[in-house]
Design an enzyme around this catalytic site. Sequence first.
Site, PDB file in Angstrom:
ATOM      1  N   HIS A  43       0.902  -1.170  -0.046  1.00  0.00           N
ATOM      2  CA  HIS A  43       0.096  -0.061  -0.041  1.00  0.00           C
ATOM      3  C   HIS A  43       0.956   1.439  -0.179  1.00  0.00           C
ATOM      4  CE1 HIS A  43      -4.012   1.987   1.725  1.00  0.00           C
ATOM      5  NE2 HIS A  43      -3.230   2.903   0.966  1.00  0.00           N
ATOM      6  N   GLU A  70      -2.701  -1.855  -3.067  1.00  0.00           N
ATOM      7  CA  GLU A  70      -3.725  -0.906  -2.739  1.00  0.00           C
ATOM      8  C   GLU A  70      -3.556   0.418  -2.557  1.00  0.00           C
ATOM      9  OE1 GLU A  70      -4.819  -3.496   0.742  1.00  0.00           O
ATOM     10  OE2 GLU A  70      -3.838  -2.188   1.833  1.00  0.00           O
ATOM     11  N   HIS A 190      -8.180  -6.951   7.093  1.00  0.00           N
ATOM     12  CA  HIS A 190      -8.227  -5.889   7.999  1.00  0.00           C
ATOM     13  C   HIS A 190      -8.433  -6.541   9.337  1.00  0.00           C
ATOM     14  CE1 HIS A 190      -7.194  -1.610   8.876  1.00  0.00           C
ATOM     15  NE2 HIS A 190      -7.747  -1.986  10.202  1.00  0.00           N
TER      16      HIS A 190
END
Length: 237
Positions: A43, A70, A190
């Site tokens: 990310h 991401e 997550h």
Amino acid sequence: MTRLSVNINKIATLRNARGEDNPNVLATALDIESFGAEGITVHPRPDERHIRRADVRELAPAISTEFNIEGYPAPDFISLVRSVKPAQVTLVPDAPDTITSNSGWNVEANREFLTDIVKQFKDAGIRVSIFVDPDVSQIRAAASVGADRVELYTKSYADKYPQDPVSAIAPYIEAARAARDVGLGLNAGHDLSLRNLKYFHDNIPWLDEVSIGHALICDAIYLGLQPTIKAYLDCLK
């Protein structure tokens, strides 16, 4: 089979703390693949506080499993992703100063924006996943803007799981069924961990992928990286 994609942001955070190159992000990613993980996730944030754009460019040709990038689709992110062409891009609605992802997209409210972004990536041959809460309406909207998959934001599941696993998983089962009904692939991520991953997978066995970083790296401090990856893979059997 559900793939385990390991988010290596925390490896980069540790490296950046000393301003040198230990641990080496590329070498660690290749080790993670050799230990059995089926994907690598990064990310890259605008401030490069962990993964840097240079890391992404170095990783892309070296990763032999699935490479997932991401992030929020700002112009520089779009350019980076289109240039390296990962297997998958996961669109998240994070503000630049967000510490970690903390909500899914309101897809309907961003329909025009997301439709254009999804088309850009798909035209480049990149699979597109949209990060959403376990909300059936958002999942249907994700299908309507052209996404290939959704990634379910699993923090509320992780928070509720210790007290009431059945209640914690219920909205995710409904969301997962909705994704399947509209033809979307299904990812999740997550705060998934060794504590709660097996139950999640047992109840939603048609998951395509889970993306796990923070908990996995924390476990590796105690167990070692290779045994930790094996333990997570065992949860997905």
